[in-house]
Design a protein around this motif. Structure first.
Motif, PDB file in Angstrom:
ATOM      1  N   THR A  80     -10.747  -0.257   5.009  1.00 46.07           N
ATOM      2  CA  THR A  80      -9.918   0.861   5.506  1.00 46.07           C
ATOM      3  C   THR A  80      -9.331   1.852   4.707  1.00 46.07           C
ATOM      4  N   PHE A  81      -8.635   1.193   3.457  1.00 47.91           N
ATOM      5  CA  PHE A  81      -8.079   2.213   2.498  1.00 47.91           C
ATOM      6  C   PHE A  81      -8.973   2.831   1.676  1.00 47.91           C
ATOM      7  N   ALA A  82     -10.362   2.412   1.486  1.00 48.24           N
ATOM      8  CA  ALA A  82     -11.251   2.945   0.701  1.00 48.24           C
ATOM      9  C   ALA A  82     -11.590   4.271   1.521  1.00 48.24           C
ATOM     10  N   SER A  83     -11.669   4.091   3.054  1.00 46.65           N
ATOM     11  CA  SER A  83     -12.009   5.221   3.658  1.00 46.65           C
ATOM     12  C   SER A  83     -11.225   6.379   3.824  1.00 46.65           C
ATOM     13  N   LEU A  84      -9.988   6.170   3.564  1.00 43.39           N
ATOM     14  CA  LEU A  84      -8.813   7.140   3.537  1.00 43.39           C
ATOM     15  C   LEU A  84      -8.562   7.862   2.251  1.00 43.39           C
ATOM     16  N   THR A  98     -23.762   5.385  -0.626  1.00 43.98           N
ATOM     17  CA  THR A  98     -23.755   5.437   0.759  1.00 43.98           C
ATOM     18  C   THR A  98     -22.374   6.301   1.167  1.00 43.98           C
ATOM     19  N   LEU A  99     -22.403   6.540   2.532  1.00 42.78           N
ATOM     20  CA  LEU A  99     -20.966   7.214   2.968  1.00 42.78           C
ATOM     21  C   LEU A  99     -20.628   6.689   3.847  1.00 42.78           C
ATOM     22  N   LEU A 100     -19.155   6.707   4.375  1.00 40.90           N
ATOM     23  CA  LEU A 100     -18.367   5.991   5.007  1.00 40.90           C
ATOM     24  C   LEU A 100     -18.027   6.900   6.236  1.00 40.90           C
ATOM     25  N   SER A 101     -18.344   6.741   7.494  1.00 41.43           N
ATOM     26  CA  SER A 101     -17.537   7.415   8.414  1.00 41.43           C
ATOM     27  C   SER A 101     -16.303   6.766   8.958  1.00 41.43           C
ATOM     28  N   TYR A 102     -15.273   7.486   9.274  1.00 44.86           N
ATOM     29  CA  TYR A 102     -13.975   7.000   9.588  1.00 44.86           C
ATOM     30  C   TYR A 102     -13.375   8.083  10.484  1.00 44.86           C
ATOM     31  N   PHE A 103     -13.111   7.828  11.637  1.00 45.96           N
ATOM     32  CA  PHE A 103     -12.473   8.421  12.704  1.00 45.96           C
ATOM     33  C   PHE A 103     -13.426   9.943  12.839  1.00 45.96           C
ATOM     34  N   GLY A 104     -14.591   9.793  12.577  1.00 46.63           N
ATOM     35  CA  GLY A 104     -15.678  10.885  12.628  1.00 46.63           C
ATOM     36  C   GLY A 104     -15.585  11.858  11.446  1.00 46.63           C
ATOM     37  N   CYS A 105     -15.017  11.399  10.288  1.00 41.43           N
ATOM     38  CA  CYS A 105     -15.051  12.298   9.166  1.00 41.43           C
ATOM     39  C   CYS A 105     -15.742  11.502   8.208  1.00 41.43           C
ATOM     40  N   VAL A 140       0.932  -1.121  -0.198  1.00 42.84           N
ATOM     41  CA  VAL A 140       0.092   0.020   0.058  1.00 42.84           C
ATOM     42  C   VAL A 140       1.038   1.229   0.076  1.00 42.84           C
ATOM     43  N   ARG A 141       0.172   2.356  -0.469  1.00 42.48           N
ATOM     44  CA  ARG A 141       0.989   3.651  -0.519  1.00 42.48           C
ATOM     45  C   ARG A 141      -0.087   4.600   0.409  1.00 42.48           C
ATOM     46  N   MET A 142       0.861   5.360   1.249  1.00 45.09           N
ATOM     47  CA  MET A 142      -0.258   6.128   2.048  1.00 45.09           C
ATOM     48  C   MET A 142       0.798   7.610   2.099  1.00 45.09           C
ATOM     49  N   ASP A 143      -0.144   8.535   1.937  1.00 44.10           N
ATOM     50  CA  ASP A 143       0.241  10.103   2.143  1.00 44.10           C
ATOM     51  C   ASP A 143       1.004  10.048   3.509  1.00 44.10           C
ATOM     52  N   LYS A 144       2.349  10.912   3.385  1.00 44.60           N
ATOM     53  CA  LYS A 144       3.016  11.239   4.799  1.00 44.60           C
ATOM     54  C   LYS A 144       2.220  11.835   6.025  1.00 44.60           C
ATOM     55  N   SER A 145       0.900  12.369   5.525  1.00 44.34           N
ATOM     56  CA  SER A 145       0.177  13.119   6.581  1.00 44.34           C
ATOM     57  C   SER A 145      -0.705  11.839   7.406  1.00 44.34           C
ATOM     58  N   ASP A 170      -8.121   9.767  -1.256  1.00 45.17           N
ATOM     59  CA  ASP A 170      -7.007   9.860  -2.242  1.00 45.17           C
ATOM     60  C   ASP A 170      -5.798   9.964  -1.416  1.00 45.17           C
ATOM     61  N   LYS A 171      -5.613   9.708  -0.021  1.00 50.31           N
ATOM     62  CA  LYS A 171      -4.641   9.902   0.752  1.00 50.31           C
ATOM     63  C   LYS A 171      -3.708   8.300   0.984  1.00 50.31           C
ATOM     64  N   ALA A 172      -4.520   7.546   0.216  1.00 49.85           N
ATOM     65  CA  ALA A 172      -3.922   5.948   0.475  1.00 49.85           C
ATOM     66  C   ALA A 172      -4.513   5.172  -0.965  1.00 49.85           C
ATOM     67  N   GLU A 173      -3.525   4.320  -1.111  1.00 53.48           N
ATOM     68  CA  GLU A 173      -4.192   3.568  -2.263  1.00 53.48           C
ATOM     69  C   GLU A 173      -3.305   2.055  -2.054  1.00 53.48           C
ATOM     70  N   ILE A 174      -4.083   0.990  -2.699  1.00 58.08           N
ATOM     71  CA  ILE A 174      -3.632  -0.292  -2.687  1.00 58.08           C
ATOM     72  C   ILE A 174      -2.595  -0.362  -3.886  1.00 58.08           C
ATOM     73  N   VAL A 175      -1.334  -0.843  -3.958  1.00 61.87           N
ATOM     74  CA  VAL A 175      -0.632  -0.777  -4.898  1.00 61.87           C
ATOM     75  C   VAL A 175      -0.510  -2.354  -5.497  1.00 61.87           C
ATOM     76  N   SER A 176      -0.636  -3.310  -4.374  1.00 65.99           N
ATOM     77  CA  SER A 176      -0.641  -4.776  -5.166  1.00 65.99           C
ATOM     78  C   SER A 176      -1.230  -5.604  -4.256  1.00 65.99           C
ATOM     79  N   PRO A 177      -1.914  -6.668  -4.517  1.00 69.35           N
ATOM     80  CA  PRO A 177      -1.848  -7.225  -5.788  1.00 69.35           C
ATOM     81  C   PRO A 177      -2.931  -6.643  -6.616  1.00 69.35           C
ATOM     82  N   ASP A 178      -2.869  -6.653  -7.800  1.00 63.57           N
ATOM     83  CA  ASP A 178      -4.035  -6.359  -8.779  1.00 63.57           C
ATOM     84  C   ASP A 178      -5.402  -6.723  -8.408  1.00 63.57           C
TER      85      ASP A 178
END
Length: 108
Positions: free
Chosen positions: A55-59, A87-94, A14-19, A61-69
């Motif tokens: 989890t990664f869907a809720s993040l 549908t909306l997802l609530s994650y950490f109150g956002c 996975v790739r995550m933004d440094k934030s 454009d700050k995160a993405e699954i790189v692999s596997p395809d």
């Protein structure tokens, strides 16, 4: 060691933004993170692909699954199905709209 990351299951990168470094450290431990100028890369094994997808869907454009395809395809389908149900997802109150995330996923 994370209960979601172990030596079994499928290998996932996975790739995550440094934030989101605090979250990456919490999930995977600092010793498992490769840092670049603007991103964090983590490779791990997990027996819980559904956790990875939600989890990664809720993040957004700050995160993405790189692999596997196959997992990248699953998250795209998850997001498309979520949009079709307005549908909306609530994650950490956002609350995060998946319409923005699916546009990002389709650019890849």
């Amino acid at each position: 060691k994370s209960e979601f990351s172990n030596s079994q299951g499928i290998e996932i990168t996975v790739r995550m933004d440094k934030s989101l470094e605090f979250l990456a450290i919490d999930f995977f431990g600092e010793e498992n993170i490769i840092k670049t100028a603007d991103s964090l890369y983590i490779t791990f094994y997990s027996e819980y692909p559904s956790w990875v997808i939600t989890t990664f869907a809720s993040l957004g454009d700050k995160a993405e699954i790189v692999s596997p395809d196959s997992l990248r395809s699953e998250i795209k389908n998850f997001l498309k199905n979520t949009i079709s149900h307005d549908t909306l997802l609530s994650y950490f109150g956002c609350t995060i709209s998946f319409k923005r995330r699916i546009r990002y996923a389709n650019r890849k």
